[in-house]
Write an enzyme that holds these catalytic residues in place. Structure first.
Site, PDB file in Angstrom:
ATOM      1  N   LYS A  15      -4.660  -3.353   5.398  1.00  0.00           N
ATOM      2  CA  LYS A  15      -3.689  -3.128   4.217  1.00  0.00           C
ATOM      3  C   LYS A  15      -4.228  -3.861   2.959  1.00  0.00           C
ATOM      4  O   LYS A  15      -4.659  -5.014   3.010  1.00  0.00           O
ATOM      5  CB  LYS A  15      -2.277  -3.915   4.507  1.00  0.00           C
ATOM      6  CG  LYS A  15      -1.114  -3.083   4.128  1.00  0.00           C
ATOM      7  CD  LYS A  15       0.187  -4.034   4.806  1.00  0.00           C
ATOM      8  CE  LYS A  15       1.407  -3.491   4.370  1.00  0.00           C
ATOM      9  NZ  LYS A  15       2.529  -4.367   4.926  1.00  0.00           N
TER      10      LYS A  15
HETATM   11  O1  G3P Z   1       5.966  -4.294   4.549  1.00  0.00           O
HETATM   12  C1  G3P Z   1       6.507  -4.602   3.240  1.00  0.00           C
HETATM   13  C2  G3P Z   1       7.735  -5.434   3.441  1.00  0.00           C
HETATM   14  O2  G3P Z   1       7.757  -6.215   4.599  1.00  0.00           O
HETATM   15  C3  G3P Z   1       8.507  -6.019   2.305  1.00  0.00           C
HETATM   16  O3  G3P Z   1       9.858  -5.896   2.474  1.00  0.00           O
HETATM   17  O4  G3P Z   1      11.975  -6.794   2.222  1.00  0.00           O
HETATM   18  O5  G3P Z   1      10.046  -8.326   1.516  1.00  0.00           O
HETATM   19  O6  G3P Z   1      10.705  -6.237   0.372  1.00  0.00           O
HETATM   20  P1  G3P Z   1      10.701  -6.736   1.757  1.00  0.00           P
END
Ligand code: G3P
Length: 218
Positions: free
Chosen positions: A83
């Site tokens: 990633k």
């Molecule tokens: O993989 C990306 C994800 O984990 C981000 O999610 O909720 O932190 O925006 P969030």
């Protein structure tokens, strides 16, 4: 649509993978930090639970540093997917890794033009963050739709749109309509997708009526 589970919690990953409905796992530095685990051993254990792509994010912000870290991460297991942040350094690293046949997931994508560059760099996946765009009053699902439309104009582009930052079942519905190839969701949302009160009520009624027949199949 492929479903990836977005967490660093081994118990949640195991439980989700046992449903047979999960095609891979994504992590990010925040999820790894909240797991309290050593990064490499966590990724190793996840790769033993899920045979699908397991995204492990580099921590370096310069291309050379990313490539060094990618080498360490790739050596953990064959299903590790590297990633990389959608920065110019991340795109340069992505191009080199993709040219070497390494699976890549370009993350922190917030625009269609960024996604076009990720495809140019040969990314296996691009991760537009739906929830974080909604948080600022934009439309994450509209971005997914735009990227899918653009990618469909160029059949030679192999990058898959991986909808990320999914905050609830409605996001899953929206990105499915938008044509996302993959969605990575927190385990609790997978549960919310299959749970419905009318299903529970209907099953209970079937069981109640069946009990009255006094029959059994086995
Ligand atoms: O993989 C990306 C994800 O984990 C981000 O999610 O909720 O932190 O925006 P969030």
């Amino acid at each position: 649509m492929k479903f990836f589970i977005d967490t660093g919690d081994i118990k949640e990953i195991r439980e989700a993978c046992e449903t047979g409905l999960v095609d891979g796992v994504t992590t990010n530095p925040s999820l790894v930090a909240s797991s309290g685990r050593d990064f490499k051993s966590l990724i190793k254990e996840i790769c033993e639970i899920s045979s699908g792509p397991v995204s492990a994010e580099v921590l370096a912000t310069d291309t050379e540093g990313m490539l060094k870290e990618a080498k360490v991460l790739s050596a953990i297991a064959p299903n590790v997917c590297i990633k990389l942040p959608l920065t110019v350094d991340g795109l340069k690293a992505c191009k080199k890794l993709s040219d070497d046949g390494i699976a890549t997931n370009v993350t922190l994508c917030f625009s269609a033009l960024q996604a076009l560059l990720a495809a140019k760099a040969g990314a296996t996946y691009v991760s537009p963050f739906v929830g974080r765009l909604d948080d600022i009053g934009e439309s994450g699902s509209a971005l997914i739709s735009d990227i899918v439309t653009i990618y469909d104009n160029y059949p030679n582009l192999k990058t898959q749109v991986l909808a990320a930052s999914i905050r609830g079942p409605k996001h899953m519905l929206d990105v499915a309509f938008a044509g996302a190839h993959v969605a990575t969701l927190p385990p609790k949302i997978l549960k919310q997708m299959y749970q419905h009160p009318l299903t529970d009520k209907g099953l209970a009624a079937f069981m109640e009526d069946w009990k009255k027949t006094g029959q059994s199949l086995v």
